[in-house]
Design an enzyme around this catalytic site. Structure first.
Site, PDB file in Angstrom:
ATOM      1  N   TYR A   1       1.805  12.357  15.139  1.00 42.23           N
ATOM      2  CA  TYR A   1       2.419  11.394  14.216  1.00 42.23           C
ATOM      3  C   TYR A   1       3.128  10.288  14.992  1.00 42.23           C
ATOM      4  O   TYR A   1       2.953   9.102  14.694  1.00 42.23           O
ATOM      5  CB  TYR A   1       3.413  12.105  13.295  1.00 42.23           C
ATOM      6  CG  TYR A   1       4.166  11.170  12.384  1.00 42.23           C
ATOM      7  CD1 TYR A   1       3.571  10.671  11.224  1.00 42.23           C
ATOM      8  CD2 TYR A   1       5.472  10.774  12.675  1.00 42.23           C
ATOM      9  CE1 TYR A   1       4.256   9.795  10.391  1.00 42.23           C
ATOM     10  CE2 TYR A   1       6.158   9.904  11.847  1.00 42.23           C
ATOM     11  CZ  TYR A   1       5.550   9.420  10.707  1.00 42.23           C
ATOM     12  OH  TYR A   1       6.232   8.548   9.888  1.00 42.23           O
TER      13      TYR A   1
ATOM     14  N   GLY B   1       8.508   6.756  -3.127  1.00 43.52           N
ATOM     15  CA  GLY B   1       9.230   6.564  -1.881  1.00 43.52           C
ATOM     16  C   GLY B   1       9.477   5.113  -1.512  1.00 43.52           C
ATOM     17  O   GLY B   1       9.795   4.261  -2.346  1.00 43.52           O
ATOM     18  N   ILE B   2       9.309   4.808  -0.229  1.00 40.52           N
ATOM     19  CA  ILE B   2       9.590   3.477   0.302  1.00 40.52           C
ATOM     20  C   ILE B   2       8.694   2.429  -0.341  1.00 40.52           C
ATOM     21  O   ILE B   2       9.142   1.322  -0.665  1.00 40.52           O
ATOM     22  CB  ILE B   2       9.437   3.479   1.831  1.00 40.52           C
ATOM     23  CG1 ILE B   2      10.568   4.304   2.476  1.00 40.52           C
ATOM     24  CG2 ILE B   2       9.435   2.056   2.388  1.00 40.52           C
ATOM     25  CD1 ILE B   2      10.366   4.581   3.955  1.00 40.52           C
ATOM     26  N   GLY B   3       7.424   2.745  -0.537  1.00 42.81           N
ATOM     27  CA  GLY B   3       6.503   1.787  -1.140  1.00 42.81           C
ATOM     28  C   GLY B   3       6.904   1.411  -2.548  1.00 42.81           C
ATOM     29  O   GLY B   3       6.898   0.222  -2.922  1.00 42.81           O
TER      30      GLY B   3
ATOM     31  N   THR C   1       0.848  -1.186   0.000  1.00 40.47           N
ATOM     32  CA  THR C   1       0.000   0.000   0.000  1.00 40.47           C
ATOM     33  C   THR C   1       0.890   1.245   0.000  1.00 40.47           C
ATOM     34  O   THR C   1       2.001   1.225   0.516  1.00 40.47           O
ATOM     35  CB  THR C   1      -0.951   0.023   1.212  1.00 40.47           C
ATOM     36  OG1 THR C   1      -0.195   0.123   2.426  1.00 40.47           O
ATOM     37  CG2 THR C   1      -1.818  -1.230   1.235  1.00 40.47           C
ATOM     38  N   GLY C   2       0.375   2.313  -0.595  1.00 47.60           N
ATOM     39  CA  GLY C   2       1.194   3.520  -0.707  1.00 47.60           C
ATOM     40  C   GLY C   2       2.421   3.277  -1.570  1.00 47.60           C
ATOM     41  O   GLY C   2       3.539   3.668  -1.221  1.00 47.60           O
ATOM     42  N   GLY C   3       2.202   2.629  -2.716  1.00 46.51           N
ATOM     43  CA  GLY C   3       3.333   2.219  -3.551  1.00 46.51           C
ATOM     44  C   GLY C   3       3.670   3.141  -4.701  1.00 46.51           C
ATOM     45  O   GLY C   3       4.465   2.784  -5.566  1.00 46.51           O
TER      46      GLY C   3
END
Length: 251
Positions: free
Chosen positions: A152, A17-19, A12-14
């Site tokens: 956060y 960045g990191i995803g 998810t969130g791909g």
């Protein structure tokens, strides 16, 4: 042979960045298919184009939206039948001084970073393979205090707690659950907080000074740690928080 040969994965969130880096590494290690999600269709399309593989599928959606999650898992079930690896990476970052915190700020961060992670995992379980690997993207903020960052950091502490509790909840299915906690990483999250290149350099220099290694990390370095947690290399690892942080949380 790759470390993830034949595995079906979701990141998810791909979109970036990191995803994005993790999706690329999963493909590099032989994953049979990788699904990525993102809230913005244009960014998702660009990510799929860059990954340039018939083994990648982009699905537009918000991790905090239950209908979007249902549509995502219905698609995965229809196209692949099951899921072996889940990297619950989608999250939002936003500074908020204590004196000026708002309900909107709180809801925005907890909706995606906590509620989104919870239901991303819960709704995956009916199609998740016994013996699979679930990875939750947390942060050094789960154990460290940072100025103007209380909400956060609280969300990431909750994610760390999820990893512990779900390790127990899912042990009968031999599903491993681990938290992956990056430190300062060169990503769009930090880039977006800087108005100028000078300000960006100032931010990264400050972040680098807090590490034992004297530099910020890269998304690819986090992605390689995600591959470790997703693969049989970590077959006796569950319930942990793996820091990829240049030592920030350790010193």
């Amino acid at each position: 042979m790759g470390k993830l040969d034949g595995k079906i994965a979701l990141v998810t969130g791909g979109s970036d960045g990191i995803g994005f880096a993790t999706a690329q590494e999963f493909l590099n290690e032989g994953a049979a298919h990788v699904f990525i999600t993102g809230r913005r269709q244009d960014a998702l399309n660009e990510a799929v184009k860059k990954l340039d593989s018939k083994k990648i599928t982009g699905v537009q959606g918000d991790a905090s939206n239950m209908n979007d999650l249902d549509n995502l898992y219905n698609l995965i079930k229809k196209e692949q039948g099951h899921l072996d690896i889940l990297f619950a990476n989608a999250g939002v970052f936003e500074l908020g001084p204590l004196e000026s915190l708002t309900e909107e700020h709180f809801d925005r961060l907890f909706d995606v970073n906590v509620k989104g992670v919870l239901f991303t995992v819960q709704k995956a379980l009916p199609i998740f393979s016994d013996g699979g690997s679930i990875i939750l993207n947390a942060s050094v903020g789960s154990v460290k205090a940072f100025n103007n960052n209380s909400v956060y950091c609280a969300t990431k502490a909750a994610v760390r707690s999820f990893a512990r509790c779900w390790t127990v909840d899912l042990k009968e299915r031999k599903i491993r659950v681990n938290a992956l906690s990056p430190g300062p990483i060169t990503t769009s999250v930090f880039n977006s907080t800087a108005e100028t290149e000078e300000k960006k350099k100032e931010i990264y220099d400050m972040l680098a000074s807090k590490t034992a290694m004297g530099r910020v990390g890269t998304a690819n370095e986090v992605a390689k740690a995600a591959v470790f947690l997703a693969s049989d290399d970590s077959s006796y690892v569950t319930g942990i928080e793996l820091f990829v942080d240049g030592g920030v949380a350790q010193i």
